[in-house]
Design a protein around this motif. Structure first.
Motif, short mmCIF file in Angstrom:
data_model
loop_
_atom_site.label_atom_id
_atom_site.label_comp_id
_atom_site.label_asym_id
_atom_site.label_seq_id
_atom_site.Cartn_x
_atom_site.Cartn_y
_atom_site.Cartn_z
N MET A 118 3.26 -89.11 -66.82
CA MET A 118 2.21 -88.09 -66.87
C MET A 118 2.75 -86.77 -67.42
N VAL A 119 3.96 -86.41 -67.03
CA VAL A 119 4.57 -85.19 -67.56
C VAL A 119 4.82 -85.34 -69.06
N LEU A 120 5.39 -86.47 -69.47
CA LEU A 120 5.68 -86.68 -70.89
C LEU A 120 4.39 -86.64 -71.71
N HIS A 121 3.34 -87.29 -71.21
CA HIS A 121 2.05 -87.29 -71.90
C HIS A 121 1.52 -85.87 -72.07
N TYR A 122 1.59 -85.08 -71.02
CA TYR A 122 1.12 -83.69 -71.11
C TYR A 122 1.89 -82.93 -72.19
N LEU A 123 3.20 -83.09 -72.23
CA LEU A 123 4.02 -82.38 -73.22
C LEU A 123 3.74 -82.87 -74.64
N GLN A 124 3.26 -84.10 -74.77
CA GLN A 124 2.91 -84.64 -76.09
C GLN A 124 1.56 -84.15 -76.58
N ASP A 142 5.12 -71.60 -67.27
CA ASP A 142 3.86 -71.84 -67.98
C ASP A 142 3.57 -73.33 -68.10
N LEU A 143 4.59 -74.12 -68.34
CA LEU A 143 4.39 -75.57 -68.50
C LEU A 143 3.99 -76.23 -67.19
N LEU A 144 4.58 -75.78 -66.08
CA LEU A 144 4.19 -76.34 -64.78
C LEU A 144 2.73 -76.00 -64.49
N LEU A 145 2.34 -74.76 -64.74
CA LEU A 145 0.94 -74.37 -64.55
C LEU A 145 0.02 -75.20 -65.45
N GLY A 146 0.41 -75.35 -66.71
CA GLY A 146 -0.41 -76.12 -67.64
C GLY A 146 -0.53 -77.57 -67.25
N PHE A 147 0.55 -78.15 -66.74
CA PHE A 147 0.53 -79.54 -66.28
C PHE A 147 -0.48 -79.73 -65.16
N LEU A 148 -0.46 -78.84 -64.17
CA LEU A 148 -1.39 -78.95 -63.04
C LEU A 148 -2.83 -78.74 -63.51
N LYS A 149 -3.05 -77.78 -64.37
CA LYS A 149 -4.39 -77.52 -64.86
C LYS A 149 -4.93 -78.68 -65.70
N TYR A 150 -4.08 -79.27 -66.52
CA TYR A 150 -4.50 -80.36 -67.41
C TYR A 150 -5.08 -81.52 -66.61
N TYR A 151 -4.37 -81.93 -65.56
CA TYR A 151 -4.85 -83.07 -64.79
C TYR A 151 -5.90 -82.68 -63.75
N ALA A 152 -5.99 -81.38 -63.42
CA ALA A 152 -6.99 -80.94 -62.46
C ALA A 152 -8.35 -80.73 -63.11
N SER A 154 -1.32 -92.41 -72.33
CA SER A 154 -0.47 -93.26 -73.17
C SER A 154 0.64 -92.43 -73.79
N VAL A 155 1.86 -92.64 -73.34
CA VAL A 155 3.02 -92.01 -73.96
C VAL A 155 3.34 -92.70 -75.28
N ARG A 156 3.04 -93.98 -75.37
CA ARG A 156 3.27 -94.74 -76.60
C ARG A 156 2.48 -94.14 -77.76
N GLU A 157 1.23 -93.75 -77.50
CA GLU A 157 0.38 -93.19 -78.54
C GLU A 157 0.44 -91.68 -78.60
N ALA A 158 1.06 -91.06 -77.60
CA ALA A 158 1.14 -89.59 -77.50
C ALA A 158 -0.24 -88.95 -77.43
N ILE A 209 5.47 -80.47 -77.45
CA ILE A 209 6.88 -80.28 -77.11
C ILE A 209 7.63 -81.60 -77.25
N LEU A 210 6.90 -82.71 -77.21
CA LEU A 210 7.50 -84.03 -77.39
C LEU A 210 6.68 -84.84 -78.39
N PRO A 211 7.34 -85.73 -79.17
CA PRO A 211 6.62 -86.65 -80.06
C PRO A 211 6.41 -87.99 -79.36
N SER A 212 5.86 -88.93 -80.09
CA SER A 212 5.89 -90.33 -79.64
C SER A 212 7.12 -90.97 -80.25
N LEU A 213 8.11 -91.26 -79.43
CA LEU A 213 9.33 -91.88 -79.95
C LEU A 213 9.07 -93.27 -80.49
N GLN A 214 8.16 -93.99 -79.87
CA GLN A 214 7.89 -95.35 -80.34
C GLN A 214 7.18 -95.36 -81.69
#
Length: 490
Positions: free
Chosen positions: A342-348, A395-405, A416-420, A354-359
Motif C-alpha cells: 500500500m505504501v509503494l502503491h501510494y508513492l507510485q 508530508d508523505l506520511l500525511l499524504g499516505f493517510l489521506k489517500y486511503y482515507a 497494484s504495484v505491478r501496474e503502478a 517517487i517510485l516507478p513500476s519495476l516490473q
C-alpha cells in the motif's frame, strides 16, 4: 518415506549452487546496486576469472543431540560472577538460558555485535527534545561469517534530510527500530542449523530466509519467515505441503524440542509451521514451496533501496498500524506485506511519482519464470530512481493517510504495484466479498483477503481518517503513535 520419495523430484537448484545460500548471504542495509561488487555466483565472471565458493566454516555455536552447545569457553573473568537481573541486561546482550547444567547458553551477539561505537545524528536534522542522545547509524556489515571469506567494510546508506519536526520523528524512529545486523545474525544461525536438520529428511531441499528479514523493511521485533523448497515444481498447498509440514511439526516436537518450542501447524491457504527458537528467541513461520515469497522478497528489496524515503516511511506505517490494531491478518485486518504494498502503491501514484513500476521498467529482471538461484541478482542491475518530488517524510506520511482515507475507491479499485496504479477489481471468486484488494505482484492473488468483514474494514478506514486529521492538525507523530512506548518495544 520422505527421503526416497519419487514425488520430491530433482534438486531444486543446479549442483553448483547447492553449497551456498544466495538469499541469506546479503548485507542488511546495503543497497542492491552494490551487491554485484560484493557477492557473485560461481558462474559470474569477474575480470575474466570465475569466483569460487569458499568452504563453509562451523558457526559460533551448534546444536548437538538436540541441545545447544557453546563452542567457545567463557572468559575467566566472568566465572563466578553474580548473574545480572533480567531488567539490568541490555537488549542486545540478553541470552537464552537452559536448565541443563552441562551446557552454556549461546549468545548470538558474540558473533557480530551491534556497532555501538559508531554513532551519529541525522544529516541536516533539527535538535530533538524527545531523543537527547545520538543513535546507531545506518551501518551494516554482512550476515554471520558462516564461510571463510573477507567481507566488505561497514557501509553507510544515505538517508533523507529532516528539516521539520514530524520528519525528524520519523527518521529517529526508523534509526532505532530498523533491523540491525545482530538481529539478522540470530535468524540466519537458526536457518543454517535447521536446514542441516531438515536435509537429513529431505536431502535435496533448501531452506531460505525470506520476507521482512531480507527485503529491507524489517524491524528489530520482526519475526523470521522461512521457505522450504523441496522441488522445482509447484506443490499442492492443501495436501502435499500440509503433509510435509505436519511431519516436520511432529519431528520438531520429538527430536528438536530442546531448542525449538511451541511448533504449531497453521492450516491456512498457505499452511505454515509456527515455532520459536530458544537460542535466538525469534519466532519463525515456515512454509513449503511458497516460492513467490522468494521472488517478492527481492522485488521489495529493490523498491526499498532505489529511493531513500521508502524504508523510513514503510517502517513508521507498520508501527502505526500495529499500534492502532489494524496490522494482524489472523484477526481480519491487514498483514505487514499488504501495508508495504500500500505504501509503494501510494508513492507510485503521486502526481510526481517517487517510485516507478519495476516490473514494467525492468521485465527481464523480475520475470516470474526466472530460476530461483538467479533471483537475487535482479536488484544488482537496477539504478536508483531519481524523482523530482521533494516531499518530506512528514508530508508523505500525511499524504499516505489521506489517500486511503478519502481518495482511494475501495468499492471498485484494486491496489497494484505491478501496474503502478489503481486498477479495476477482477470478477473472480477470490475478489468477491473482499473489502480491501491488494494485488500480489507476481501471482496476482489478493494479499488482503483476510479483510472480509465489514466491521473490520470500517475500523481500518476509521483509523486512517482519524490519524490523518490528527496528524494534519498537530504535525506531531505522538498524536497517532506514542514514540516512547514504541521505542521500548522496538
Amino acid at each position: 518415506m520422505f527421503p526416497n520419495s519419487s514425488n520430491l523430484g530433482h534438486p531444486p537448484f543446479p549442483l553448483e549452487h547447492q553449497q551456498y545460500n544466495f538469499f541469506i548471504n546479503l548485507p542488511v542495509n546495503i543497497p542492491p546496486v552494490l551487491f554485484h561488487q560484493q557477492f557473485q555466483s560461481t558462474t559470474t565472471p569477474v575480470s575474466g576469472n570465475l569466483l569460487t565458493i569458499p568452504p563453509v566454516s562451523p558457526p559460533p555455536f551448534a546444536y548437538r543431540n538436540g541441545s545447544p552447545v557453546h563452542t567457545s569457553a567463557a572468559p575467566a573473568s566472568f566465572r563466578g560472577r553474580k548473574r545480572l537481573k533480567e531488567q539490568d541486561v541490555p537488549y542486545q546482550v540478553k541470552r537464552q538460558r537452559f536448565h541443563s547444567p552441562h551446557h552454556e547458553s549461546a549468545s548470538a551477539n558474540q558473533v557480530v555485535p551491534l556497532p555501538e561505537d559508531h554513532r551519529r545524528s541525522f544529516p541536516g536534522s533539527i535538535p530533538s527534545p524527545l531523543f537527547p542522545a545520538h543513535y546507531i547509524s545506518d551501518l551494516t556489515g554482512c550476515v554471520p561469517p558462516l564461510q571463510e571469506a573477507s567481507f566488505p567494510d561497514l557501509i553507510e546508506t544515505a538517508l533523507p534530510v529532516a528539516k521539520d519536526k514530524l520528519s525528524q520523528q520519523i527518521l529517529e524512529l526508523f534509526q532505532v527500530c530498523q533491523q540491525q545486523t545482530y538481529d539478522l545474525n540470530k535468524k540466519e544461525l537458526c536457518r543454517a542449523q535447521l536446514q542441516r536438520e531438515i536435509q537429513q529428511i529431505f536431502p535435496n531441499s533448501r531452506l531460505f530466509l525470506v520476507g521482512s528479514s531480507l527485503n529491507g523493511f524489517g524491524t528489530r521485533s520482526s519475526d523470521g519467515d522461512l521457505c522450504l523448497v523441496v522441488k522445482e515444481q509447484p506443490i499442492n498447498q492443501k495436501t502435499e505441503a500440509r503433509h510435509i509440514l505436519s511431519f516436520l511439526q511432529k519431528h520438531f516436537c520429538r527430536k528438536l524440542s530442546n531448542y525449538i518450542e511451541r511448533p504449531q501447524l497453521i492450516r491456512a491457504k498457505v499452511p505454515i509451521v509456527k515455532f520459536r527458537d530458544k537460542v535466538s528467541c525469534v519466532e519463525f513461520d515456515l512454509n513449503v514451496n511458497n516460492v513467490v515469497g522468494i521472488r517478492n522478497t527481492f522485488l521489495l528489496r529493490t523498491y526499498a533501496y532505489i529511493e531513500s524515503r521508502v524504508r523510513p516511511l514503510v517502517l513508521v506505517v507498520k508501527k502505526w498500524a500495529s499500534f492502532r490494531g489494524i496490522n494482524d491478518a489472523s484477526r481480519g485486518t491487514l498483514s505487514s506485506y499488504s501495508l508495504v504494498l500500500m505504501v509503494l502503491h501510494y508513492l507510485q501514484t503521486l502526481p510526481e511519482p517517487i517510485l516507478p513500476s519495476l516490473q514494467k521498467n525492468y521485465p527481464e529482471s523480475f520475470d516470474p519464470t526466472m530460476q530461483l538461484h538467479l533471483v537475487h541478482r535482479a536488484p544488482c542491475t537496477i539504478p536508483p530512481y531519481l524523482s523530482k518530488n521533494q516531499s518530506t517524510l512528514g508530508d508523505l506520511l500525511l499524504g499516505f493517510l489521506k489517500y486511503y482515507a478519502t481518495e482511494f475507491d475501495w468499492s471498485s479499485q484494486m491496489i497494484s504495484v505491478r501496474e503502478a496504479k489503481a486498477i479495476p477489481r477482477p470478477d473472480g471468486i477470490e475478489w468477491r466479498n473482499k473489502f480491501i484488494c491488494v494485488e500480489e505482484p507476481f501471482d496476482r492473488t489478493n494479499t488482503a483477503r483476510a479483510v472480509h468483514e465489514k466491521q473490520k474494514f470500517d475500523i481500518i478506514l476509521d483509523e486512517f481518517r482519524k490519524s490523518w486529521q490528527r496528524l494534519r492538525d498537530r504535525r506531531d507523530l505522538n498524536c497517532v503513535l506514542p514514540l516512547r512506548a514504541t521505542l521500548q518495544k522496538r
